[in-house]
Every structure is written in C-alpha cells, then in structure tokens.
Motif scaffolding. Structure first.
Motif, PDB file in Angstrom:
ATOM      1  N   GLU A   1       0.846  -1.295  -0.002  1.00  0.00           N
ATOM      2  CA  GLU A   1       0.033  -0.100   0.098  1.00  0.00           C
ATOM      3  C   GLU A   1       0.917   1.327  -0.057  1.00  0.00           C
ATOM      4  OE1 GLU A   1      -3.823  -0.308   2.800  1.00  0.00           O
ATOM      5  OE2 GLU A   1      -2.243  -1.599   3.269  1.00  0.00           O
ATOM      6  N   LEU A   2       2.022   1.236   0.792  1.00  0.00           N
ATOM      7  CA  LEU A   2       2.842   2.242   1.079  1.00  0.00           C
ATOM      8  C   LEU A   2       3.557   2.485  -0.367  1.00  0.00           C
ATOM      9  CD1 LEU A   2       4.232   1.839   4.433  1.00  0.00           C
ATOM     10  CD2 LEU A   2       2.820   3.754   3.899  1.00  0.00           C
ATOM     11  N   LYS A   3       3.915   1.540  -1.086  1.00  0.00           N
ATOM     12  CA  LYS A   3       4.575   1.647  -2.469  1.00  0.00           C
ATOM     13  C   LYS A   3       3.676   2.368  -3.347  1.00  0.00           C
ATOM     14  CE  LYS A   3       7.929  -1.954  -2.135  1.00  0.00           C
ATOM     15  NZ  LYS A   3       8.285  -3.278  -2.720  1.00  0.00           N
ATOM     16  N   ASN A   4       2.440   2.006  -3.261  1.00  0.00           N
ATOM     17  CA  ASN A   4       1.578   2.732  -4.360  1.00  0.00           C
ATOM     18  C   ASN A   4       1.321   4.156  -4.021  1.00  0.00           C
ATOM     19  OD1 ASN A   4      -0.412   2.565  -6.452  1.00  0.00           O
ATOM     20  ND2 ASN A   4      -2.412   2.593  -4.860  1.00  0.00           N
ATOM     21  N   ILE A   5       1.061   4.530  -2.637  1.00  0.00           N
ATOM     22  CA  ILE A   5       0.934   5.723  -2.403  1.00  0.00           C
ATOM     23  C   ILE A   5       2.150   6.770  -2.493  1.00  0.00           C
ATOM     24  CG2 ILE A   5       0.562   7.159  -0.095  1.00  0.00           C
ATOM     25  CD1 ILE A   5      -1.277   4.996   1.030  1.00  0.00           C
ATOM     26  N   LEU A   6       3.268   6.087  -2.244  1.00  0.00           N
ATOM     27  CA  LEU A   6       4.598   6.885  -2.278  1.00  0.00           C
ATOM     28  C   LEU A   6       5.417   6.958  -3.591  1.00  0.00           C
ATOM     29  CD1 LEU A   6       5.610   6.013   1.301  1.00  0.00           C
ATOM     30  CD2 LEU A   6       4.600   8.127   0.526  1.00  0.00           C
ATOM     31  N   LYS A   7       4.911   6.129  -4.595  1.00  0.00           N
ATOM     32  CA  LYS A   7       5.570   6.083  -5.896  1.00  0.00           C
ATOM     33  C   LYS A   7       6.243   7.217  -6.357  1.00  0.00           C
ATOM     34  CE  LYS A   7       1.110   5.580  -8.336  1.00  0.00           C
ATOM     35  NZ  LYS A   7       0.291   4.598  -9.143  1.00  0.00           N
ATOM     36  N   GLU A   8       5.276   8.388  -6.252  1.00  0.00           N
ATOM     37  CA  GLU A   8       5.679   9.513  -6.993  1.00  0.00           C
ATOM     38  C   GLU A   8       7.045  10.046  -6.588  1.00  0.00           C
ATOM     39  OE1 GLU A   8       3.981  13.428  -5.563  1.00  0.00           O
ATOM     40  OE2 GLU A   8       2.351  11.885  -5.364  1.00  0.00           O
TER      41      GLU A   8
END
Length: 98
Positions: free
Chosen positions: A5-12
């Motif tokens: 979930e964190l990887k998706n939220i913080l990908k930018e």
C-alpha cells in the motif's frame, strides 16, 4: 499499512523512498536495524507533500545528522525521514509552528 500500500501511495517520490532500509549508516554509531520506510527529504515542499500522502497513517521519526541517535536493532515499524542539508535552518512562524 502494508508495504504494498505504501509503495502505491509513495511511488511519486521515486528513489528518495526505500523500503526495509538499513539504518546503520544513517547515524554516527553505525548501529541499528531497519525501518519499514525510509525517506530522504530534499526540500520543504517535497516533505510537506510526502507527509500529506502519509496522512498520519504511519509512525514518523525525523532523523537529522544522526550524531546523538541510538537506533535499535529491531525493525522500526514506521517511516524514518532523513533531512538533507537544505534543512539546516529553523524558523519560528508562530507560537506552535516551526
């Protein structure tokens, strides 16, 4: 929150975000375990955006130079934010805002 979930939220934030990152080289004592998430903040605007994305859903530890910090060998189940040299000045914007 799960790492996926964190990887998706913080990908930018790209390479500035690392997962299960070793903290040994981030303090002067060269000791310590890993953090669930590690973020290298380059400037205030990016840091503010990063914190908005987290939305208070993770524990946060802000690490400066690491000179007076002892880090446990256990996994820190949260986000460690390492401030770059761009954060070497502190300003008071009010009674409760730094």
């Amino acid at each position: 929150m799960q790492i996926s979930e964190l990887k998706n939220i913080l990908k930018e934030f790209g390479a500035n975000v690392r997962y299960e990152h070793d903290l040994k080289k981030k303090n002067w004592f060269n000791i310590g375990g890993k953090s669930k998430v590690f973020y290298g903040a380059n400037n205030l605007k990016e840091l503010a955006n990063f914190l908005k994305k987290l939305n208070n859903k993770e524990k946060v530890f802000v690490l400066g130079a690491g000179s007076n910090t002892l880090i446990t060998d256990k996994l820190f189940d949260g986000v460690v934010i390492k401030l770059s040299k761009n954060f070497n000045n502190i300003s008071l914007l009010g009674d409760d805002i730094i």
